[in-house]
Write a protein that holds these residues in place. Structure first.
Motif, PDB file in Angstrom:
ATOM      1  N   GLU A   1       0.834  -1.211   0.000  1.00  0.00           N
ATOM      2  CA  GLU A   1       0.000   0.000   0.000  1.00  0.00           C
ATOM      3  C   GLU A   1       0.866   1.258   0.000  1.00  0.00           C
ATOM      4  OE1 GLU A   1      -3.487   2.044   2.780  1.00  0.00           O
ATOM      5  OE2 GLU A   1      -2.787  -0.004   3.174  1.00  0.00           O
ATOM      6  N   LEU A   2       2.003   1.199   0.726  1.00  0.00           N
ATOM      7  CA  LEU A   2       2.857   2.388   0.847  1.00  0.00           C
ATOM      8  C   LEU A   2       3.603   2.677  -0.450  1.00  0.00           C
ATOM      9  CD1 LEU A   2       4.111   4.581   2.693  1.00  0.00           C
ATOM     10  CD2 LEU A   2       5.850   2.894   3.338  1.00  0.00           C
ATOM     11  N   TYR A   3       4.093   1.629  -1.138  1.00  0.00           N
ATOM     12  CA  TYR A   3       4.983   1.836  -2.291  1.00  0.00           C
ATOM     13  C   TYR A   3       4.265   1.704  -3.634  1.00  0.00           C
ATOM     14  CZ  TYR A   3       9.138   2.038   0.610  1.00  0.00           C
ATOM     15  OH  TYR A   3      10.085   2.417   1.510  1.00  0.00           O
ATOM     16  N   GLU A   4       2.986   1.431  -3.629  1.00  0.00           N
ATOM     17  CA  GLU A   4       2.272   1.286  -4.892  1.00  0.00           C
ATOM     18  C   GLU A   4       2.311   2.574  -5.725  1.00  0.00           C
ATOM     19  OE1 GLU A   4      -2.035  -0.393  -6.538  1.00  0.00           O
ATOM     20  OE2 GLU A   4      -1.813   0.284  -4.461  1.00  0.00           O
ATOM     21  N   PRO A   5       2.052   3.747  -5.127  1.00  0.00           N
ATOM     22  CA  PRO A   5       2.131   4.976  -5.942  1.00  0.00           C
ATOM     23  C   PRO A   5       3.534   5.229  -6.487  1.00  0.00           C
ATOM     24  CG  PRO A   5       0.912   5.362  -3.902  1.00  0.00           C
ATOM     25  CD  PRO A   5       1.550   4.027  -3.767  1.00  0.00           C
ATOM     26  N   LEU A   6       4.582   4.933  -5.682  1.00  0.00           N
ATOM     27  CA  LEU A   6       5.955   5.148  -6.147  1.00  0.00           C
ATOM     28  C   LEU A   6       6.278   4.243  -7.320  1.00  0.00           C
ATOM     29  CD1 LEU A   6       8.651   6.596  -5.663  1.00  0.00           C
ATOM     30  CD2 LEU A   6       9.275   4.748  -4.088  1.00  0.00           C
ATOM     31  N   ALA A   7       5.777   3.017  -7.278  1.00  0.00           N
ATOM     32  CA  ALA A   7       6.009   2.096  -8.382  1.00  0.00           C
ATOM     33  C   ALA A   7       5.305   2.589  -9.643  1.00  0.00           C
ATOM     34  CB  ALA A   7       5.531   0.692  -8.011  1.00  0.00           C
ATOM     35  N   GLU A   8       4.100   3.097  -9.506  1.00  0.00           N
ATOM     36  CA  GLU A   8       3.354   3.597 -10.671  1.00  0.00           C
ATOM     37  C   GLU A   8       4.079   4.786 -11.286  1.00  0.00           C
ATOM     38  OE1 GLU A   8      -0.576   4.463  -9.439  1.00  0.00           O
ATOM     39  OE2 GLU A   8      -1.163   2.362  -9.214  1.00  0.00           O
ATOM     40  N   ASP A   9       4.657   5.655 -10.425  1.00  0.00           N
ATOM     41  CA  ASP A   9       5.392   6.796 -10.956  1.00  0.00           C
ATOM     42  C   ASP A   9       6.600   6.339 -11.765  1.00  0.00           C
ATOM     43  OD1 ASP A   9       3.602   8.459  -9.746  1.00  0.00           O
ATOM     44  OD2 ASP A   9       4.870   8.864  -7.979  1.00  0.00           O
ATOM     45  N   GLY A  10       7.162   5.183 -11.422  1.00  0.00           N
ATOM     46  CA  GLY A  10       8.300   4.670 -12.165  1.00  0.00           C
ATOM     47  C   GLY A  10       7.899   3.788 -13.323  1.00  0.00           C
ATOM     48  N   GLY A  11       6.611   3.710 -13.651  1.00  0.00           N
ATOM     49  CA  GLY A  11       6.161   2.901 -14.770  1.00  0.00           C
ATOM     50  C   GLY A  11       6.102   1.425 -14.442  1.00  0.00           C
ATOM     51  N   MET A  12       6.009   1.062 -13.155  1.00  0.00           N
ATOM     52  CA  MET A  12       5.953  -0.324 -12.731  1.00  0.00           C
ATOM     53  C   MET A  12       4.611  -0.594 -12.066  1.00  0.00           C
ATOM     54  SD  MET A  12       9.151  -1.118 -13.488  1.00  0.00           S
ATOM     55  CE  MET A  12       9.539  -2.614 -12.603  1.00  0.00           C
ATOM     56  N   THR A  13       4.264  -1.858 -11.958  1.00  0.00           N
ATOM     57  CA  THR A  13       3.071  -2.252 -11.201  1.00  0.00           C
ATOM     58  C   THR A  13       3.525  -3.123 -10.022  1.00  0.00           C
ATOM     59  OG1 THR A  13       2.741  -4.179 -12.616  1.00  0.00           O
ATOM     60  CG2 THR A  13       1.529  -2.187 -13.173  1.00  0.00           C
ATOM     61  N   LEU A  14       2.916  -2.884  -8.883  1.00  0.00           N
ATOM     62  CA  LEU A  14       3.288  -3.588  -7.652  1.00  0.00           C
ATOM     63  C   LEU A  14       2.166  -4.543  -7.270  1.00  0.00           C
ATOM     64  CD1 LEU A  14       5.625  -3.608  -5.611  1.00  0.00           C
ATOM     65  CD2 LEU A  14       4.374  -1.919  -4.269  1.00  0.00           C
ATOM     66  N   HIS A  15       2.488  -5.834  -7.148  1.00  0.00           N
ATOM     67  CA  HIS A  15       1.527  -6.865  -6.760  1.00  0.00           C
ATOM     68  C   HIS A  15       1.927  -7.436  -5.397  1.00  0.00           C
ATOM     69  CE1 HIS A  15      -0.390  -7.537 -10.850  1.00  0.00           C
ATOM     70  NE2 HIS A  15       0.622  -6.726 -11.128  1.00  0.00           N
ATOM     71  N   VAL A  16       0.977  -8.007  -4.726  1.00  0.00           N
ATOM     72  CA  VAL A  16       1.248  -8.652  -3.437  1.00  0.00           C
ATOM     73  C   VAL A  16       0.482  -9.965  -3.373  1.00  0.00           C
ATOM     74  CG1 VAL A  16      -0.607  -7.430  -2.212  1.00  0.00           C
ATOM     75  CG2 VAL A  16       1.318  -8.362  -0.925  1.00  0.00           C
ATOM     76  N   ARG A  17       1.129 -10.988  -2.858  1.00  0.00           N
ATOM     77  CA  ARG A  17       0.488 -12.281  -2.648  1.00  0.00           C
ATOM     78  C   ARG A  17       0.892 -12.759  -1.252  1.00  0.00           C
ATOM     79  NH1 ARG A  17       2.542 -15.229  -6.713  1.00  0.00           N
ATOM     80  NH2 ARG A  17       0.902 -14.525  -8.135  1.00  0.00           N
ATOM     81  N   THR A  18      -0.095 -12.994  -0.399  1.00  0.00           N
ATOM     82  CA  THR A  18       0.230 -13.293   1.000  1.00  0.00           C
ATOM     83  C   THR A  18      -0.536 -14.492   1.514  1.00  0.00           C
ATOM     84  OG1 THR A  18      -1.488 -11.806   1.843  1.00  0.00           O
ATOM     85  CG2 THR A  18       0.718 -10.865   1.516  1.00  0.00           C
TER      86      THR A  18
END
Length: 490
Positions: free
Chosen positions: A323-340
């Motif tokens: 949740e914290l780094y999702e916006p930062l990843a989007e700004d870098g053109g990446m997508t952040l997924h999580v599986r728990t």
């Protein structure tokens, strides 16, 4: 101190003396008990024989009278190795027997007694000792029958001499064995002492000698060697940190001073001063972050953070980082997924959270797909069609795995061990801001919790995994919850 003085002051020699004393005492007690039992057995045999003979002679006196008694006594007194016999009148005058003299008062009382005596046929004046029984017959006559105690004395002397020689042999062999054992132990201790003196002189590569016997000294040496290896590693790490701090922090501090000096020399307006101050603050913040990372690594490596450990769900940590780094990843053109998977950990949540955050930051910085050569026949250079970063939290046996997977250039196998050291930045990361402490902190946190940091290939890319011990006895709900963020174009 002389060599002999060192020898007798060893614990091995002192223990040998203690065991020697106890063993000699035990041997002397055993031989004494044997001598006492032998004495008692011979005395019982004498009393049994004398009692039987007294009963027989008393019966003869009752049947045949004084003449028969005297004849019997004279006959038995002449036999080789005969007992002692003496018959006296009521007035105490000897009338038959083979006893020449007795200790005063022996015939005056009836019963058993030990007395000095001399036979009638002996010419010397040496006194012998005997165990005698005095019995009063009818008409006031008294009968003495006894047995010489020379056999008992001789046997007791044999046992006493054997005891003396036994104790002497035990002492000599014990001292010899003690000196031999003490010299062997002292030789090994001196070897250990020499090694420790070299280590104290500064040679941290020295190690205590370990034999092949596997005894307590070998086990002690092995444990001390392991401790010395740890100390050497810490000292090398401290030296590297000092060198790296002096090298890597010198540049930003110099740049910070130059900018302040430039602002004083060239800035003329308030806007220029403000710009210079903002750049100075940015540099200062970067330095503060570096020092904070160093402090966190020091806390983790020293074990100070163990006091703040608690039970928590690893899935909550992974979801919070997503949740914290999702916006930062989007700004870098990446997508952040999580599986728990819900799985329990016992540890310092703050440090584990920071370690996982460092892995995600590295993936965002360096995990972008790299250009690849086009397949034969293609006309343009393409890229790997994977711009996602995957955060995972799952249970694997008795371990909890917190991993971050990217599809960037990865880290060559030869550089992976080097990459977790402090202030190390590989060539591919030189163009990105950072201090080279992210992986070092993650590795220190994993070690603090009894785990490790593993760097593996993602084909392409890198999988950085924090492997931590799971909470023992925890009933983890393994209901997997996957949060997938729609993939966006870079």
């Amino acid at each position: 101190m002389t060599a002999f003085g060192k020898l007798i002051r060893t614990t091995a020699f002192r223990l040998t003396l203690v065991y020697l004393f106890l063993f000699a005492l035990f041997a002397a007690s055993l031989l004494g008990y044997f001598a006492w039992n032998t004495r008692r057995l011979i005395t019982e045999q004498i009393t049994t024989t004398v009692n039987a003979e007294t009963s027989t002679i008393s019966d003869i006196f009752g049947r045949r009278g004084l003449r028969g008694l005297i004849a019997t006594i004279e006959n038995r007194a002449l036999r080789p190795g005969a007992n002692l016999y003496l018959v006296t009148t009521p007035a105490g005058q000897a009338i038959a027997g083979n006893v020449g003299s007795l200790a005063p008062g022996v015939m005056a009382t009836t019963g058993w007694s030990e007395t000095a005596y001399r036979r009638l046929d002996e010419q010397d004046t040496a006194d012998h000792h005997a165990l005698v029984l005095v019995t009063e017959l009818s008409s006031g006559f008294r009968l003495l029958i006894g047995r010489d105690l020379e056999e008992r004395r001789r046997l007791f002397g044999i046992v006493a001499k054997a005891a003396q020689w036994s104790v002497l042999i035990v002492v000599v062999l014990g001292l010899g064995g003690g000196i031999f054992v003490a010299r062997r132990v002292l030789h090994r201790i001196d070897a250990m002492t020499g090694t420790t003196q070299r280590i104290m002189a500064g040679d941290l590569s020295g190690r205590l000698p370990v034999g092949r016997s596997g005894d307590e000294l070998d086990r002690l040496a092995e444990n001390l060697n392991a401790m010395l290896e740890r100390i050497e590693a810490l000292m090398m790490g401290l030296k590297e940190v000092s060198d790296n701090i002096a090298h890597d922090l010198k540049t930003p501090l110099t740049r910070l001073r130059n900018r302040a000096e430039e602002a004083l020399a060239k800035s003329a307006t308030e806007a220029e001063y403000r710009t210079a101050l903002e750049r100075t603050i940015e540099e200062s913040d970067s330095l503060i972050r570096t020092f904070n990372a160093l402090l966190m690594i020091a806390r983790a490596e020293s074990g100070q953070a163990r006091g703040n450990m608690d039970n928590f769900d690893a899935a909550d940590v992974a979801n919070g980082i997503h949740e914290l780094y999702e916006p930062l990843a989007e700004d870098g053109g990446m997508t952040l997924h999580v599986r728990t998977e819900s799985t329990q950990l016992h540890g310092n949540r703050e440090l584990i959270n920071q370690a996982l955050a460092n892995l995600v930051e590295n993936a965002i910085k360096y995990g972008k797909p790299v250009p690849t050569a086009p397949p034969p026949g293609a006309g343009a250079v393409g890229t790997v069609d994977q711009k996602e970063i995957l955060i995972e939290a799952r249970r694997d046996g008795d371990r909890v795995l917190l991993s971050v997977t990217d599809h960037g250039p990865g880290i060559p196998v030869a550089d992976r061990k080097h990459a977790v050291e402090r202030f190390v930045r590989l060539e591919a990361s030189r163009t990105q801001p950072g201090s080279g402490l992210g992986l070092s902190l993650a590795s220190a946190v994993a070690t603090l919790h009894g785990g490790d940091l593993k760097l593996d290939d993602a084909h392409p890319g890198l999988i950085a995994t924090l492997t931590l011990p799971a909470l023992s006895g925890a009933s983890d709900g393994l209901a997997a919850q996957t949060h997938d963020v729609p993939q966006k174009a870079a």
